[in-house]
Design a protein around this motif. Structure first.
Motif, PDB file in Angstrom:
ATOM      1  N   LYS A   5      -3.285  11.589   7.989  1.00  0.00           N
ATOM      2  CA  LYS A   5      -2.252  11.600   6.784  1.00  0.00           C
ATOM      3  C   LYS A   5      -0.925  11.727   7.179  1.00  0.00           C
ATOM      4  N   ILE A  39      -6.844   0.500   4.648  1.00  0.00           N
ATOM      5  CA  ILE A  39      -5.579   0.777   5.345  1.00  0.00           C
ATOM      6  C   ILE A  39      -5.231   0.428   6.765  1.00  0.00           C
ATOM      7  N   ALA A  99      -3.719   6.599   7.851  1.00  0.00           N
ATOM      8  CA  ALA A  99      -4.949   7.039   6.878  1.00  0.00           C
ATOM      9  C   ALA A  99      -5.805   8.087   7.182  1.00  0.00           C
ATOM     10  N   LYS A 100      -5.932   8.662   8.580  1.00  0.00           N
ATOM     11  CA  LYS A 100      -6.751   9.325   8.931  1.00  0.00           C
ATOM     12  C   LYS A 100      -6.171  10.883   9.141  1.00  0.00           C
ATOM     13  N   ALA A 102      -9.186   4.598   3.576  1.00  0.00           N
ATOM     14  CA  ALA A 102      -8.690   4.527   4.762  1.00  0.00           C
ATOM     15  C   ALA A 102      -9.019   3.262   5.641  1.00  0.00           C
ATOM     16  N   GLU A 148      -9.935   5.211  -4.740  1.00  0.00           N
ATOM     17  CA  GLU A 148     -11.032   5.809  -3.805  1.00  0.00           C
ATOM     18  C   GLU A 148     -12.090   6.377  -4.970  1.00  0.00           C
ATOM     19  N   THR A 173       0.693  -1.163   0.046  1.00  0.00           N
ATOM     20  CA  THR A 173      -0.053   0.020   0.059  1.00  0.00           C
ATOM     21  C   THR A 173       0.744   1.167  -0.035  1.00  0.00           C
TER      22      THR A 173
END
Length: 344
Positions: A137, A239, A134-135, A236, A229, A71
């Motif tokens: 960044k 991940i 993910a959240k 998110a 996405e 990823t």
């Protein structure tokens, strides 16, 4: 004549691409040949069995790290999370007659309970990594480096416990140690349990990577997060799940490592993430994202472990082994970057 020249140029280009794409593997094979030349006994059945057994825990770790690299991420916290799992599982699975038990009044627990507990705890730490990436960044390098420090701090606080202080957590339940030290078979045809566990986990992870929606999404995110996405993938959430699985695998690996060694300290798992990352890249998992396979990861681990074991077998200094590992990691990532930059 022109066609012959063209064919010759194509052959040279193909050869160049072959050596570029497989340079690190060829170097490692050459190093292995040198080791065997110096010490032919290295190829004995016992040595090969030991290599496979020692590779088994590394395979479990690398399977967790590999999914993260696919990823476009990385995980510097793996080794310290493994250490946390090792000290917790060891402290809960000491023999009841051991004089220096961390919990003297604790009744003998079924082996599965502490292992599941550590897998759950380490899974939560994986979620923390995934959430930060993910959240928030946060770059994976920074997020997992922070978790690495947190995990080491927690491990050291737990390990340096009263009244005995920072001494190895030993005297483990024989049933627990047999879980990692035992084997099945007779004579020279004994198969360590660790190999069986690694094979089972590899099969499960192959299914996840190749036959589930999560696996499909993982490769899509690694290939192009924005496109994934747009196509409806919850980037998110996926991940975070991938980091969760990695954390749970670290928890299992940490428990097995404590059982294999027969004790645990706050330095258990030190630098294991480096071996896992290097093995993944050597095995074809690209930091460019979206590329990798379970078979490649297993191959990378085996190659790396053979080199580690081989260097130790011929008496190469541990410090020099760290230098060799560092060079391999730099070379592998540099070649990987060059390879996929050319293709883009």
């Amino acid at each position: 004549m022109k066609s012959q020249v063209k064919e010759s140029l194509n052959n040279k280009t193909s050869m160049k691409e072959f050596f570029t794409n497989n340079a690190i593997q060829l170097v490692l094979v050459a190093l292995l040949v040198v080791i065997i030349f110096i010490e032919p006994q290295f190829l004995s059945i016992n040595n090969l069995r030991n290599i496979l057994a020692q590779s088994s825990i590394r395979v479990i770790i690398a399977l967790g790290v590999g999914g993260i690299i696919v990823t476009q991420g990385t995980d510097l916290s793996a080794g310290r999370i493994i250490g946390l799992a090792a000290v917790i599982s060891a402290s809960l699975l000491q023999a009841t007659d051991y004089a220096y038990r961390m919990y003297p009044d604790l009744q003998r627990l079924p082996i599965v309970i502490p292992i599941l507990l550590t897998m759950g705890l380490c899974g939560l730490m994986g979620v923390m990594n995934g959430w930060a990436v993910a959240k928030l960044k946060t770059p994976p390098f920074i997020a997992t480096m922070g978790t690495m420090l947190i995990a080491y701090g927690l491990t050291s606080l737990y390990f340096d416990r009263p009244p005995y202080g920072a001494q190895p957590i030993a005297g483990l339940d024989p049933v627990f140690t047999k879980l990692a030290q035992g084997n099945i078979g007779t004579g020279n045809f004994r198969v360590p349990y660790l190999i069986i566990y690694a094979v089972m986990i590899s099969i499960v992870m192959w299914f996840v990577w190749n036959k589930t929606k999560l696996g499909k999404n993982m490769f899509a995110i690694g290939g192009n997060p924005e496109a994934a996405e747009v196509s409806g993938v919850n980037v998110a959430r996926n991940i975070i799940i991938i980091y969760l699985i990695a954390g749970a695998l670290y928890g299992l690996a940490g428990s097995l490592e404590a059982a294999r060694v027969g004790s645990a300290t706050n330095n258990t798992g030190f630098m294991y993430e480096m071996d896992a990352i290097a093995a993944c890249v050597v095995g074809g998992v690209s930091f460019a994202g979206g590329v990798g396979s379970i078979g490649g990861i297993i191959t990378g681990v085996l190659i790396f472990q053979v080199i580690n074991y081989g260097l130790a077998f011929i008496g190469v200094s541990t410090y020099l082994q760290f230098i060799v590992k560092g060079i391999i990691i730099i070379a592998a990532v540099a070649l990987d970057t060059r390879k996929y930059t050319k293709k883009s």
